[in-house]
Design a protein around this motif. Structure first.
Motif: not given
Length: 361
Positions: A279-288, A294-300
């Protein structure tokens, strides 16, 4: 708790934490005594006479602990860094921090009590818990295995000593108390940090400076109760140190990891919960910070089995709001593999919930 290589977060403000690798030297002085002017009653004289005896007894206790434990502490020269270690057994295994040994495989190790340095080689490193085990090619005379205490018996107010090699000052000892237990701390990856999130750490007022990392936090029974790992810094002080805020990995976790490394050459059972995602942190429209994408979520994996897919943004885990990768790691640190937790996430424009059975890191 956000840590940039050492621990701590206050309720009103959040100091960043730096792993102690290089820093200024700190000394602790012990003094005791009592004086009074004018006449004193008999009971007062009795109290005055008792105080120096108590102080002398405490001093004797300190010195006995140092004599017992210092022969179990070593200085580790990893060429790119300098730290400390604790002799784990009579076969020459030494436990230390993963950030002390970095990416190197061989080291020069010297006893804290002095003598010729010997060569040691890496057995295995476990950066996820910032622990590693190395093995001495030969056991210097006088070096002995440390006694590890029961972490469940560690409590606030206990007197402790920190032993190691701050700034290469081999065999240095500082003194303090257990300030708190059960701290969860996340260290940064800059300056050699592993980025680990570590639960149940022991907070102490004993000075922990760069070079103390991997050494011994010891009680007055001469038992190692933790491995000093992090010292706090405060960005409001220009990144300067926050005195009296240090953290040690509890002895129970040290034994769990070290025993597996010595037996199997690696960690086979971390005992730590995971969503099994990248995973990686995402920011909102105010850059918070606004969640973990989720970048990868293996099925198992745990999240994949519960239906999470790449692109979903996790915003809540149980009762904890998730805004960053660090906050997600800290939330998971207090949970166990197999726990069921309600997870809130955003897919597209729709907020959804699912129950996830946590996997293992």
């Amino acid at each position: 708790m956000d840590v940039s290589r050492a621990p701590a977060r206050a309720r009103a403000r959040t100091p960043r934490l730096l792993l102690p690798l290089t820093a200024s030297v700190c000394a602790a002085a012990l003094a005791g005594g009592c004086s009074s002017g004018g006449a004193a009653t008999a009971p007062e004289r009795s109290t005055q006479a008792a105080a120096p005896l108590s102080s002398n007894q405490l001093q004797d206790d300190y010195q006995a602990v140092i004599r017992n434990v210092l022969p179990s502490v070593v200085q580790i020269d990893a060429s790119a860094s300098l730290g400390s270690g604790v002799v784990y057994d009579d076969k020459g295994h030494v436990v230390t921090n993963a950030h002390v040994i970095g990416q190197e495989k061989t080291f020069k190790v010297a006893a804290a009590t002095g003598g010729q340095a010997v060569t040691a080689r890496l057995v295995s490193s476990y950066p996820e818990q910032d622990l590693a085990v190395i093995k001495l090619e030969s056991l210097p005379q006088g070096l002995k295995a440390a006694k590890f205490g029961d972490s469940s018996g560690v409590d606030m107010g206990q007197i402790v000593l920190a032993m190691g090699s701050p700034l290469g000052l081999s065999g240095s000892v500082t003194q303090g108390i257990v300030s708190a237990t059960g701290r969860t701390v996340s260290e940064g990856q800059t300056g050699g940090g592993t980025g680990a999130t570590i639960a149940n750490m022991v907070q102490t007022s004993a000075a922990i400076n760069p070079g103390n990392s991997g050494g011994a936090l010891v009680n007055l029974d001469s038992q190692v109760i933790g491995i000093p790992t992090l010292a706090a810094t405060d960005p409001e002080l220009g990144g300067g140190s926050a005195p009296g805020i240090g953290f040690a990995i509890p002895a129970s976790m040290v034994r769990t990891i070290a025993d597996q490394i010595i037996k199997d050459g690696k960690v086979t059972d971390s005992g730590r919960a995971a969503l099994n995602i990248t995973g990686r942190t995402v920011l909102d429209d105010n850059y918070n910070p606004a969640g973990v994408a989720v970048v990868e979520a293996p099925a198992d994996g745990a999240a994949g089995k519960a239906g999470l897919k790449p692109g979903d943004v996790i915003t809540r885990l149980g009762d904890t709001d998730i805004t960053t990768i660090t906050s997600l790691a800290e939330a998971l640190a207090s949970m166990n593999p197999g726990d069921k937790v309600t997870t809130t996430y955003v897919r597209g424009t729709k907020t959804q919930k699912t129950e996830i059975t946590l996997g293992e890191m």
